[in-house]
Enzyme design. Sequence first.
Site, PDB file in Angstrom:
ATOM      1  N   ILE A  29      -8.208 -39.765 -24.848  1.00 20.13           N
ATOM      2  CA  ILE A  29      -8.535 -38.683 -23.915  1.00 20.13           C
ATOM      3  C   ILE A  29      -7.268 -37.959 -23.440  1.00 20.13           C
ATOM      4  O   ILE A  29      -7.220 -36.726 -23.378  1.00 20.13           O
ATOM      5  CB  ILE A  29      -9.316 -39.288 -22.718  1.00 20.13           C
ATOM      6  CG1 ILE A  29     -10.726 -39.684 -23.195  1.00 20.13           C
ATOM      7  CG2 ILE A  29      -9.337 -38.354 -21.527  1.00 20.13           C
ATOM      8  CD1 ILE A  29     -11.513 -40.540 -22.197  1.00 20.13           C
TER       9      ILE A  29
ATOM     10  N   ASP B  70       3.735 -42.314 -21.456  1.00 19.21           N
ATOM     11  CA  ASP B  70       2.907 -43.406 -21.968  1.00 19.21           C
ATOM     12  C   ASP B  70       3.758 -44.660 -22.159  1.00 19.21           C
ATOM     13  O   ASP B  70       4.942 -44.584 -22.470  1.00 19.21           O
ATOM     14  CB  ASP B  70       2.286 -42.998 -23.313  1.00 19.21           C
ATOM     15  CG  ASP B  70       1.035 -43.785 -23.652  1.00 19.21           C
ATOM     16  OD1 ASP B  70      -0.058 -43.178 -23.647  1.00 19.21           O
ATOM     17  OD2 ASP B  70       1.148 -45.004 -23.941  1.00 19.21           O
TER      18      ASP B  70
ATOM     19  N   SER C  18     -14.699 -42.924 -14.315  1.00 23.76           N
ATOM     20  CA  SER C  18     -15.559 -43.442 -15.391  1.00 23.76           C
ATOM     21  C   SER C  18     -16.972 -43.494 -14.849  1.00 23.76           C
ATOM     22  O   SER C  18     -17.175 -43.629 -13.630  1.00 23.76           O
ATOM     23  CB  SER C  18     -15.117 -44.848 -15.781  1.00 23.76           C
ATOM     24  OG  SER C  18     -16.099 -45.467 -16.591  1.00 23.76           O
TER      25      SER C  18
ATOM     26  N   TYR D 125     -13.096 -53.180 -13.104  1.00 26.14           N
ATOM     27  CA  TYR D 125     -13.006 -51.821 -13.671  1.00 26.14           C
ATOM     28  C   TYR D 125     -13.923 -50.872 -12.900  1.00 26.14           C
ATOM     29  O   TYR D 125     -13.507 -49.792 -12.467  1.00 26.14           O
ATOM     30  CB  TYR D 125     -13.400 -51.870 -15.158  1.00 26.14           C
ATOM     31  CG  TYR D 125     -13.286 -50.550 -15.866  1.00 26.14           C
ATOM     32  CD1 TYR D 125     -12.042 -50.008 -16.175  1.00 26.14           C
ATOM     33  CD2 TYR D 125     -14.421 -49.840 -16.247  1.00 26.14           C
ATOM     34  CE1 TYR D 125     -11.934 -48.794 -16.837  1.00 26.14           C
ATOM     35  CE2 TYR D 125     -14.320 -48.631 -16.916  1.00 26.14           C
ATOM     36  CZ  TYR D 125     -13.072 -48.106 -17.209  1.00 26.14           C
ATOM     37  OH  TYR D 125     -12.968 -46.904 -17.853  1.00 26.14           O
TER      38      TYR D 125
ATOM     39  N   LYS E  79     -12.771 -47.714 -10.568  1.00 32.44           N
ATOM     40  CA  LYS E  79     -13.108 -46.332 -10.904  1.00 32.44           C
ATOM     41  C   LYS E  79     -13.899 -45.664  -9.757  1.00 32.44           C
ATOM     42  O   LYS E  79     -13.762 -44.456  -9.532  1.00 32.44           O
ATOM     43  CB  LYS E  79     -13.871 -46.267 -12.222  1.00 32.44           C
ATOM     44  CG  LYS E  79     -13.016 -46.656 -13.434  1.00 32.44           C
ATOM     45  CD  LYS E  79     -11.822 -45.717 -13.625  1.00 32.44           C
ATOM     46  CE  LYS E  79     -11.113 -45.930 -14.952  1.00 32.44           C
ATOM     47  NZ  LYS E  79     -10.018 -44.991 -15.180  1.00 32.44           N
TER      48      LYS E  79
ATOM     49  N   LEU F 116     -15.726 -41.524 -28.027  1.00 31.06           N
ATOM     50  CA  LEU F 116     -15.228 -42.136 -29.258  1.00 31.06           C
ATOM     51  C   LEU F 116     -13.743 -41.850 -29.464  1.00 31.06           C
ATOM     52  O   LEU F 116     -13.358 -41.040 -30.308  1.00 31.06           O
ATOM     53  CB  LEU F 116     -16.045 -41.670 -30.463  1.00 31.06           C
ATOM     54  CG  LEU F 116     -17.489 -42.166 -30.495  1.00 31.06           C
ATOM     55  CD1 LEU F 116     -18.145 -41.771 -31.798  1.00 31.06           C
ATOM     56  CD2 LEU F 116     -17.563 -43.675 -30.300  1.00 31.06           C
TER      57      LEU F 116
HETATM   58  N1  LIG Z   1     -13.055 -44.011 -24.034  1.00 30.83           N
HETATM   59  C1  LIG Z   1     -14.045 -44.187 -23.207  1.00 30.83           C
HETATM   60  O1  LIG Z   1     -15.201 -44.417 -23.613  1.00 30.83           O
HETATM   61  C2  LIG Z   1     -13.827 -44.084 -21.711  1.00 30.83           C
HETATM   62  C3  LIG Z   1     -14.938 -44.089 -20.867  1.00 30.83           C
HETATM   63  C4  LIG Z   1     -14.750 -43.996 -19.494  1.00 30.83           C
HETATM   64  C5  LIG Z   1     -13.469 -43.882 -18.978  1.00 30.83           C
HETATM   65  N2  LIG Z   1     -12.394 -43.902 -19.810  1.00 30.83           N
HETATM   66  C6  LIG Z   1     -11.082 -43.789 -19.184  1.00 30.83           C
HETATM   67  O2  LIG Z   1     -10.317 -42.815 -19.881  1.00 30.83           O
HETATM   68  C7  LIG Z   1      -8.921 -43.103 -19.722  1.00 30.83           C
HETATM   69  C8  LIG Z   1      -8.241 -43.039 -21.081  1.00 30.83           C
HETATM   70  O3  LIG Z   1      -8.895 -43.927 -21.952  1.00 30.83           O
HETATM   71  P1  LIG Z   1      -8.908 -43.763 -23.541  1.00 30.83           P
HETATM   72  O4  LIG Z   1     -10.244 -44.217 -23.991  1.00 30.83           O
HETATM   73  O5  LIG Z   1      -8.398 -42.442 -23.930  1.00 30.83           O
HETATM   74  O6  LIG Z   1      -7.874 -44.925 -23.927  1.00 30.83           O
HETATM   75  P2  LIG Z   1      -6.829 -45.072 -25.101  1.00 30.83           P
HETATM   76  O7  LIG Z   1      -6.647 -46.542 -25.268  1.00 30.83           O
HETATM   77  O8  LIG Z   1      -7.209 -44.272 -26.320  1.00 30.83           O
HETATM   78  O9  LIG Z   1      -5.508 -44.437 -24.489  1.00 30.83           O
HETATM   79  C9  LIG Z   1      -4.915 -44.984 -23.356  1.00 30.83           C
HETATM   80  C10 LIG Z   1      -3.427 -44.673 -23.385  1.00 30.83           C
HETATM   81  O10 LIG Z   1      -2.868 -45.204 -22.175  1.00 30.83           O
HETATM   82  C11 LIG Z   1      -1.681 -45.911 -22.504  1.00 30.83           C
HETATM   83  N3  LIG Z   1      -1.442 -46.946 -21.489  1.00 30.83           N
HETATM   84  C12 LIG Z   1      -2.124 -48.096 -21.319  1.00 30.83           C
HETATM   85  N4  LIG Z   1      -1.615 -48.773 -20.273  1.00 30.83           N
HETATM   86  C13 LIG Z   1      -0.593 -48.034 -19.784  1.00 30.83           C
HETATM   87  C14 LIG Z   1       0.305 -48.204 -18.721  1.00 30.83           C
HETATM   88  N5  LIG Z   1       0.285 -49.280 -17.925  1.00 30.83           N
HETATM   89  N6  LIG Z   1       1.222 -47.247 -18.499  1.00 30.83           N
HETATM   90  C15 LIG Z   1       1.267 -46.138 -19.278  1.00 30.83           C
HETATM   91  N7  LIG Z   1       0.440 -45.926 -20.315  1.00 30.83           N
HETATM   92  C16 LIG Z   1      -0.482 -46.865 -20.560  1.00 30.83           C
HETATM   93  C17 LIG Z   1      -1.906 -46.470 -23.889  1.00 30.83           C
HETATM   94  O11 LIG Z   1      -0.660 -46.758 -24.546  1.00 30.83           O
HETATM   95  C18 LIG Z   1      -2.699 -45.347 -24.547  1.00 30.83           C
HETATM   96  O12 LIG Z   1      -1.841 -44.407 -25.176  1.00 30.83           O
HETATM   97  C19 LIG Z   1      -8.845 -44.464 -19.018  1.00 30.83           C
HETATM   98  O13 LIG Z   1      -8.645 -44.255 -17.632  1.00 30.83           O
HETATM   99  C20 LIG Z   1     -10.234 -45.051 -19.242  1.00 30.83           C
HETATM  100  O14 LIG Z   1     -10.594 -45.967 -18.236  1.00 30.83           O
HETATM  101  C21 LIG Z   1     -12.535 -43.997 -21.160  1.00 30.83           C
END
Ligand SMILES: NC(=O)c1ccc[n+]([C@@H]2O[C@H](COP(=O)([O-])OP(=O)(O)OC[C@H]3O[C@@H](n4cnc5c(N)ncnc54)[C@H](O)[C@@H]3O)[C@@H](O)[C@H]2O)c1
Length: 268
Positions: free
Chosen positions: A18, A37, A145, A158, A162, A192
């Site tokens: 995202i 990151d 979320s 979690y 959120k 996804l």
């Molecule tokens: N993908 C989903 O279905 C979904 C649904 C609801 C909420 N979210 C939220 O969206 C956000 C992004 O999720 P995503 O699915 O894109 O995840 P992702 O795993 O694809 O990307 C997350 C990124 O954050 C980085 N990261 C992790 N811990 C870190 C830290 N302590 N410091 C700095 N960087 C860090 C990782 O290296 C990675 O590049 C999160 O807050 C997640 O809770 C995702």
Amino acid sequence: MGRMEGKVALITGGASGIGLSSAILMAKEGSKVVIADFNVEGAKEAAEKIRVQGGEATGIFLDAGDGKSIEEAVDFTVSQYGKINVLYNNVGLTNLRKDLDVVNMDLEEWDRLMNVNVKSVLLGSRYAIPHMIKAGGGSIINTASMAGFASDSIRSAYGASKAAVVNLTKYIATQYGKDKIRCNAVAPGLILTPAAKNNMVPEVLDVFSKYNALPYHGEPEDIGYTVVFLASDESKFITGQTIQVEGGHYIANPSIPDMKEFAKKTQS
Ligand SMILES: NC(=O)c1ccc[n+]([C@@H]2O[C@H](COP(=O)([O-])OP(=O)(O)OC[C@H]3O[C@@H](n4cnc5c(N)ncnc54)[C@H](O)[C@@H]3O)[C@@H](O)[C@H]2O)c1
């Protein structure tokens, strides 16, 4: 002219999923972006790709669990590009092995998730707000979320973290609105991202599809476009809100199939 022309944005967790999609779309719309990151190589690669396509971007290291690191990321953004207009607090974690139900959950994991998922939003905002005030305003966007709105059999930390992000968003919006700082959140349903695609077997994806109102899954760009809207001046009268981007997964009363069954029986 791009929708974010002249703006400077800091995106946390921008090397993947995202955050990456949002960074790419913001850059396409004319914003200078700092991609921060834990995966610094990924952040640098993403920035390089943006520059190759004619945008302006820098990738840096960030540990969102460490306040000093967050402060350094904000300071870097201001020293690199002269100001910060947009902060996208996107990092968020869960851990399906430790973040369990209330009786069984690992308490150290509770503290870790609250620190990374909530305190990072507080601290990012705390360090960026004085610079935004100097710049005449700004837009803070947080990734919440749907887990902050609907409960689950596990992932107690979690979900609670959120929900805290949703409410903290309103507090920031209230406290700094008169300084022309807006604060909004986006609440994704299942999206996804590469990680989600790799981790989910088709059967689980089918369960999600079954309850989506729409006949497809969410993609990172679905969040990215929402974030660009919230970051741009197009949303200048929107603050304190959380936009749910979830394919209609959570909109219907879950008892509807049972009620339909009941109606069928009573009509026959
Ligand atoms: N993908 C989903 O279905 C979904 C649904 C609801 C909420 N979210 C939220 O969206 C956000 C992004 O999720 P995503 O699915 O894109 O995840 P992702 O795993 O694809 O990307 C997350 C990124 O954050 C980085 N990261 C992790 N811990 C870190 C830290 N302590 N410091 C700095 N960087 C860090 C990782 O290296 C990675 O590049 C999160 O807050 C997640 O809770 C995702």
